[in-house]
Design a protein around this motif. Sequence first.
Motif, mmCIF file in Angstrom:
data_model
loop_
_atom_site.group_PDB
_atom_site.id
_atom_site.type_symbol
_atom_site.label_atom_id
_atom_site.label_comp_id
_atom_site.label_asym_id
_atom_site.label_seq_id
_atom_site.Cartn_x
_atom_site.Cartn_y
_atom_site.Cartn_z
ATOM 1 N N HIS A 1 -2.423 -1.360 -5.285
ATOM 2 C CA HIS A 1 -3.838 -1.590 -4.991
ATOM 3 C C HIS A 1 -3.950 -2.906 -4.232
ATOM 4 N N TYR B 1 0.829 -1.204 0.000
ATOM 5 C CA TYR B 1 0.000 0.000 0.000
ATOM 6 C C TYR B 1 0.866 1.258 0.000
ATOM 7 N N ARG C 1 -7.134 -5.173 -4.939
ATOM 8 C CA ARG C 1 -7.081 -5.776 -6.273
ATOM 9 C C ARG C 1 -6.105 -6.946 -6.303
ATOM 10 N N ASP D 1 0.936 -5.400 -10.448
ATOM 11 C CA ASP D 1 0.113 -4.261 -10.040
ATOM 12 C C ASP D 1 0.907 -2.960 -10.084
#
Length: 335
Positions: free
Chosen positions: A89, A84, A92, A116
């Motif tokens: 995300h 984070y 996700r 990601d």
Amino acid sequence: MIISSPMVIAVVALGAIVLLSIFFHFVPFFLWLSAKVSGVKISLIQLFLMRIRNVPPGIIVPSLIEAHKAGLRTVTRDNLEAHYMTGGHVQRVVHALVSASKANIDLSFEKATAIDLAGRDVFEAVQTSVNPKVIDTPPVAAVAKNGIQLIAKARVTVRANIHQLVGGAGEDTILARVGEGIVSSIGSAETHEQVLENPDSISKLVLSKGLDAGTAYEILSIDIADIDVGKNIGATLQMDQANADKNIAQAKAEERRAMAVATEQEMKAKAQQARAEVIQAEAEVPKALAQALREGNMGFMDYYKLENLKGDTAMRDTIAKLDPTAILGGKKEGK
């Protein structure tokens, strides 16, 4: 000043509400309770420290619960917090890991976070791996060897390649390569009728070229959805070439005509100059004769003979210009 008891009670209640709000904001008790009930080991102090580190417990705790319920023991609180704070995300990634686990797709937490952070939707990639998607190509125009243009549309079925999502090319590259393959396939056909009779030959040829190399997708199939006959490009090119040749020939002819006109004008100018020089020379003759007579270089008889010669020459020129038929006719009439 005496404050009434109801006012004191209201102030105390308001203060208590504010204090409780601050407490539950920094110490999310209900999130801790939810994690405790779900079997996730996390303390109130850790939740409080999350607030201090500007990490929202409302994202980390539900993601931990989801991973724990799915049996993902490699997903820890520290990993989620680190992801984070790097701008990832979290939810996700956890959704993608759970979906991959249920679909028996080999996807580690490190790989998912790398995908990601690379800017790709890892959850959508996992879904595409399970359920391939279809990409429609724009109309691709190509010309067969007989000069007839064909306009083809293809449908490309692709599946995400999890291991090449980081650094792999996207859908635009797939579409460009498929379009290039269609152009090459149609261009190698002798006639457009061959392509219209066997459109699957395009699919087989394009699919055999390994167009998905270095991309984030694996091409499963290429289907020709539609083929339309376009213009006769060969005839158009021949007409354009003929017009160009005609224009070149006309330009060369005009150049030669201009050169001829210029040469003629030059010859006329030279002739006029020569005539002017002759006239000027003839004008000097009487002066030269007079000078010769005065200086005794020419006698009177010589001058007389010269004039007779000029008269004879003029008479011969006049006779030469007469019509012979008129002369003979005049003699007969005289007889």
